[in-house]
Design an enzyme around this catalytic site. Structure first.
Site, mmCIF file in Angstrom:
data_model
loop_
_atom_site.group_PDB
_atom_site.id
_atom_site.type_symbol
_atom_site.label_atom_id
_atom_site.label_comp_id
_atom_site.label_asym_id
_atom_site.label_seq_id
_atom_site.Cartn_x
_atom_site.Cartn_y
_atom_site.Cartn_z
ATOM 1 N N LEU A 1 0.835 -1.218 0.000
ATOM 2 C CA LEU A 1 0.000 0.000 0.000
ATOM 3 C C LEU A 1 0.864 1.259 0.000
ATOM 4 O O LEU A 1 2.009 1.246 0.441
ATOM 5 C CB LEU A 1 -0.947 0.004 1.197
ATOM 6 C CG LEU A 1 -0.403 0.084 2.626
ATOM 7 C CD1 LEU A 1 -0.002 1.485 3.019
ATOM 8 C CD2 LEU A 1 -1.459 -0.433 3.593
ATOM 9 N N ASN B 1 9.822 -1.582 -4.952
ATOM 10 C CA ASN B 1 10.169 -0.208 -4.575
ATOM 11 C C ASN B 1 11.408 0.289 -5.318
ATOM 12 O O ASN B 1 11.505 1.465 -5.657
ATOM 13 C CB ASN B 1 10.381 -0.114 -3.054
ATOM 14 C CG ASN B 1 9.062 0.109 -2.337
ATOM 15 O OD1 ASN B 1 8.024 0.260 -2.970
ATOM 16 N ND2 ASN B 1 9.084 0.128 -1.016
ATOM 17 N N SER C 1 10.019 15.375 -10.316
ATOM 18 C CA SER C 1 9.864 16.008 -9.000
ATOM 19 C C SER C 1 11.226 16.503 -8.538
ATOM 20 O O SER C 1 12.250 16.187 -9.141
ATOM 21 C CB SER C 1 9.318 15.004 -7.989
ATOM 22 O OG SER C 1 10.218 13.925 -7.846
ATOM 23 N N CYS D 1 9.745 4.814 2.692
ATOM 24 C CA CYS D 1 9.957 3.481 2.115
ATOM 25 C C CYS D 1 10.979 3.396 0.990
ATOM 26 O O CYS D 1 11.873 2.553 1.030
ATOM 27 C CB CYS D 1 8.622 2.939 1.619
ATOM 28 S SG CYS D 1 7.491 2.562 2.962
HETATM 29 N N1 LIG Z 1 3.953 3.148 5.629
HETATM 30 C C1 LIG Z 1 3.736 2.527 4.482
HETATM 31 O O1 LIG Z 1 3.163 3.068 3.544
HETATM 32 C C2 LIG Z 1 4.208 1.101 4.295
HETATM 33 C C3 LIG Z 1 3.779 0.382 3.168
HETATM 34 C C4 LIG Z 1 4.233 -0.913 2.983
HETATM 35 C C5 LIG Z 1 5.110 -1.488 3.887
HETATM 36 N N2 LIG Z 1 5.513 -0.758 4.957
HETATM 37 C C6 LIG Z 1 6.430 -1.420 5.909
HETATM 38 O O2 LIG Z 1 5.721 -1.631 7.127
HETATM 39 C C7 LIG Z 1 6.602 -1.497 8.237
HETATM 40 C C8 LIG Z 1 6.046 -0.467 9.198
HETATM 41 O O3 LIG Z 1 6.000 0.783 8.531
HETATM 42 P P1 LIG Z 1 5.165 2.002 9.112
HETATM 43 O O4 LIG Z 1 5.275 3.114 8.130
HETATM 44 O O5 LIG Z 1 3.801 1.549 9.512
HETATM 45 O O6 LIG Z 1 6.050 2.333 10.399
HETATM 46 P P2 LIG Z 1 5.617 3.119 11.695
HETATM 47 O O7 LIG Z 1 6.877 3.490 12.392
HETATM 48 O O8 LIG Z 1 4.617 4.174 11.338
HETATM 49 O O9 LIG Z 1 4.826 2.037 12.549
HETATM 50 C C9 LIG Z 1 5.469 0.959 13.170
HETATM 51 C C10 LIG Z 1 4.721 0.736 14.477
HETATM 52 O O10 LIG Z 1 5.202 -0.471 15.063
HETATM 53 C C11 LIG Z 1 5.350 -0.225 16.464
HETATM 54 N N3 LIG Z 1 6.326 -1.203 16.942
HETATM 55 C C12 LIG Z 1 7.607 -1.303 16.562
HETATM 56 N N4 LIG Z 1 8.185 -2.323 17.210
HETATM 57 C C13 LIG Z 1 7.249 -2.892 18.020
HETATM 58 C C14 LIG Z 1 7.253 -3.966 18.941
HETATM 59 N N5 LIG Z 1 8.339 -4.680 19.159
HETATM 60 N N6 LIG Z 1 6.099 -4.253 19.571
HETATM 61 C C15 LIG Z 1 4.996 -3.531 19.349
HETATM 62 N N7 LIG Z 1 4.933 -2.498 18.490
HETATM 63 C C16 LIG Z 1 6.057 -2.180 17.841
HETATM 64 C C17 LIG Z 1 5.838 1.205 16.559
HETATM 65 O O11 LIG Z 1 5.601 1.734 17.845
HETATM 66 C C18 LIG Z 1 4.961 1.865 15.486
HETATM 67 O O12 LIG Z 1 3.713 2.262 15.984
HETATM 68 C C19 LIG Z 1 7.969 -1.129 7.659
HETATM 69 O O13 LIG Z 1 8.731 -2.294 7.518
HETATM 70 C C20 LIG Z 1 7.620 -0.560 6.299
HETATM 71 O O14 LIG Z 1 8.676 -0.691 5.371
HETATM 72 C C21 LIG Z 1 5.072 0.505 5.203
HETATM 73 O O1 LIG Z 2 6.006 9.741 -10.572
HETATM 74 C C1 LIG Z 2 6.316 9.920 -9.392
HETATM 75 C C2 LIG Z 2 5.757 9.180 -8.329
HETATM 76 C C3 LIG Z 2 6.158 9.441 -7.026
HETATM 77 N N1 LIG Z 2 7.080 10.412 -6.790
HETATM 78 C C4 LIG Z 2 7.526 10.658 -5.406
HETATM 79 O O2 LIG Z 2 7.981 9.436 -4.857
HETATM 80 C C5 LIG Z 2 7.752 9.380 -3.464
HETATM 81 C C6 LIG Z 2 7.060 8.105 -3.071
HETATM 82 O O3 LIG Z 2 5.766 8.076 -3.605
HETATM 83 P P1 LIG Z 2 4.781 6.808 -3.431
HETATM 84 O O4 LIG Z 2 5.421 5.614 -4.038
HETATM 85 O O5 LIG Z 2 3.465 7.207 -3.965
HETATM 86 O O6 LIG Z 2 4.690 6.743 -1.855
HETATM 87 P P2 LIG Z 2 4.795 5.667 -0.692
HETATM 88 O O7 LIG Z 2 3.567 5.851 0.129
HETATM 89 O O8 LIG Z 2 6.139 5.832 -0.067
HETATM 90 O O9 LIG Z 2 4.668 4.203 -1.358
HETATM 91 C C7 LIG Z 2 5.788 3.431 -1.770
HETATM 92 O O10 LIG Z 2 6.364 2.758 -0.665
HETATM 93 C C8 LIG Z 2 5.449 1.862 0.033
HETATM 94 C C9 LIG Z 2 6.207 1.299 1.225
HETATM 95 O O11 LIG Z 2 7.064 0.266 0.885
HETATM 96 C C10 LIG Z 2 5.011 0.772 -0.941
HETATM 97 O O12 LIG Z 2 4.131 -0.130 -0.280
HETATM 98 C C11 LIG Z 2 4.312 1.428 -2.131
HETATM 99 O O13 LIG Z 2 3.942 0.402 -3.062
HETATM 100 C C12 LIG Z 2 5.290 2.405 -2.791
HETATM 101 O O14 LIG Z 2 4.620 3.097 -3.848
HETATM 102 C C13 LIG Z 2 6.966 10.655 -3.127
HETATM 103 O O15 LIG Z 2 7.858 11.621 -2.614
HETATM 104 C C14 LIG Z 2 6.412 11.110 -4.464
HETATM 105 O O16 LIG Z 2 6.206 12.503 -4.551
HETATM 106 C C15 LIG Z 2 7.642 11.143 -7.813
HETATM 107 O O17 LIG Z 2 8.486 11.998 -7.591
HETATM 108 N N2 LIG Z 2 7.222 10.881 -9.094
#
Ligand SMILES: NC(=O)c1ccc[n+]([C@@H]2O[C@H](COP(=O)([O-])OP(=O)(O)OC[C@H]3O[C@@H](n4cnc5c(N)ncnc54)[C@H](O)[C@@H]3O)[C@@H](O)[C@H]2O)c1
Ligand SMILES: O=c1ccn([C@@H]2O[C@H](COP(=O)(O)OP(=O)(O)O[C@H]3O[C@H](CO)[C@@H](O)[C@H](O)[C@H]3O)[C@@H](O)[C@H]2O)c(=O)[nH]1
Length: 389
Positions: free
Chosen positions: A97, A158, A203, A210
């Site tokens: 996501l 990514n 950009s 991420c």
């Molecule tokens: N944010 C995104 O869009 C996104 C998308 C895909 C994958 N991910 C992956 O998901 C993971 C989490 O990302 P995030 O953005 O949600 O991070 P985040 O820091 O916002 O959230 C992580 C949460 O886990 C909690 N936590 C950490 N260690 C813990 C433990 N031992 N016990 C209980 N709680 C604990 C932290 O307090 C925090 O609330 C990362 O590996 C990231 O790469 C994030």
């Molecule tokens: O054409 C583009 C698209 C994105 N961006 C920039 O790239 C960054 C990341 O954008 P985006 O990928 O939309 O954001 P995230 O929410 O970080 O999502 C990425 O990182 C997540 C965490 O791993 C993955 O789950 C998603 O699939 C992956 O898109 C941002 O600063 C955007 O402004 C650009 O500059 N040009």
């Protein structure tokens, strides 16, 4: 996602719940989903400790690795829990996501990858999770793989997204130097059905928690596999991103250096539109670097979602960075307006004529996202720099 949104959403899927982790709740769980952040690496160790401290109910449990962990983490968890009296099956189901579209992405994913170790109980665990996802994801979108492949698929996804952004951003540098036009270039590229337009929006840099983190994990993986050429290749995507950001900062410096009591307006602080997330936001990197190099600058910052409290907390020199409630307020007496996040309202809701009456001549606008119509602004009297034009 706010916790109330998650609660409402999860209520609609029977059996899901948000919990505060404790040994007791782990004891009663059938499936445990790890979505912690690996950057706090000791927390992963804490989590494993927590499993060790559960009393060891006889019922088999499934642990799902949803966080993006380094390759091999599932195997490490398996080894770490070998001595535990409860038997665990470990699956890797990476999350794809994006911030700002999390619910849509979770409800309508392009695909769900389910990785398991191929053992008999691992396959059973895999089928349990497939059954769960099949409640809302079409079966053909649920792909089964080995654990290594799912873990690497997440990093590769990514890495490729980041690589496309760095590639198009490298062309903005060529356009700036040659007189070619990046909008015309991206238009022609996006009409090629083998290339298309996604992740080719130029950009000032990619940001967020991420892309860079996962690229660094990939570089580390390549180094540890002695694939130094491959490591350098992926590292160059990060280098290109830093180069692009510093090119933009350099342009701002060239414009404001020498102006006394310079005020810069920043429109957009979040790392991208539709989120208040500031992690690795290019806007913040621009402000901090300019403050480091030219400490006399004052900034006024407006973002539709990021709160004043977040802005004040983000900067040590908070007296130099003033949060504003509107674009108009942020623009008063400014020398230079920076468009640093691609919020929709910046494309459509800025009254550039009215703002021109409030700012200091010559009225610079520096656009990091191809937001403004350059000709229209120049007709009003602004001086405009837009990446790649
Ligand atoms: N944010 C995104 O869009 C996104 C998308 C895909 C994958 N991910 C992956 O998901 C993971 C989490 O990302 P995030 O953005 O949600 O991070 P985040 O820091 O916002 O959230 C992580 C949460 O886990 C909690 N936590 C950490 N260690 C813990 C433990 N031992 N016990 C209980 N709680 C604990 C932290 O307090 C925090 O609330 C990362 O590996 C990231 O790469 C994030
Ligand atoms: O054409 C583009 C698209 C994105 N961006 C920039 O790239 C960054 C990341 O954008 P985006 O990928 O939309 O954001 P995230 O929410 O970080 O999502 C990425 O990182 C997540 C965490 O791993 C993955 O789950 C998603 O699939 C992956 O898109 C941002 O600063 C955007 O402004 C650009 O500059 N040009």
């Amino acid at each position: 996602m706010s916790s109330s949104t998650i609660r409402n959403w999860s209520k609609s899927i029977a059996g899901f719940g948000m919990i505060h982790p404790s040994p007791r709740c782990l004891d009663t769980a059938d499936i445990i989903i790890l979505c912690i952040n690996f950057s706090h690496s000791s927390l992963l160790a804490d989590t494993l400790d927590m499993f060790h401290n559960t009393c060891g109910s006889p019922q088999r449990k499934i642990i799902v690795e949803k966080s993006t962990f380094p390759l091999n983490t599932c195997t490490q968890i398996t080894h770490a829990l070998l001595a535990h009296p409860t038997h665990f099956d470990i699956l890797s189901i990476p999350e794809f996501l994006s911030q700002g579209s999390a619910i849509r992405d979770a409800l309508c994913p392009d695909r769900v990858l389910v990785g398991c170790d191929g053992s008999e109980s691992g396959l059973r665990a895999r089928d349990t999770l497939i059954g769960l996802y099949a409640n809302w994801v079409p079966r053909e979108k649920i792909l089964t793989q080995s654990i290594y492949s799912t873990e690497l698929s997440k990093l590769a996804s990514n890495a490729l997204l980041a690589q496309r952004i760095s590639s198009i951003n490298s062309f903005t540098a060529i356009c700036d130097a040659s007189g070619a036009n990046i909008s015309q270039l991206t238009h022609s590229l996006s009409t090629d059905r083998r290339i298309r337009g996604e992740y080719l929006s130029p950009s000032l840099a990619f940001g967020g928690s991420c892309l860079e983190k996962d690229l660094r994990m990939l570089v580390y993986l390549c180094e540890s596999l002695n694939l130094h050429h491959v490591a350098r290749y992926w590292n160059s995507v990060i280098e290109m991103n830093d180069y692009q950001l510093h090119r933009f900062i350099q342009r701002v410096k060239e414009i404001v250096v020498g102006i006394e009591s310079v005020k810069i307006t920043v429109l957009g602080l979040a790392f991208k539109k539709d989120t208040g997330d500031l992690r690795l936001s290019p806007s913040i990197r621009v402000i901090k670097e300019l403050l480091r190099q030219l400490p006399d600058i004052h900034f006024s910052v407006y973002d539709p979602v990021v709160t004043s409290w977040q802005i004040i907390n983000e900067f040590d020199a908070s007296e130099k960075v003033e949060p504003c409630q509107s674009i108009d307020e942020a623009a008063i007496n400014t020398h230079c307006i920076l468009l640093l996040t691609n919020w929709d309202e910046f494309y459509t809701q800025i009254d550039w004529n009215a703002i021109y009456q409030k700012i200091n001549p010559p009225g610079w606008v520096l656009d990091g996202h191809l937001i403004v119509d350059v000709k229209q602004l120049e007709l009003i009297g602004y001086k405009v720099y837009q990446i790649g034009h």
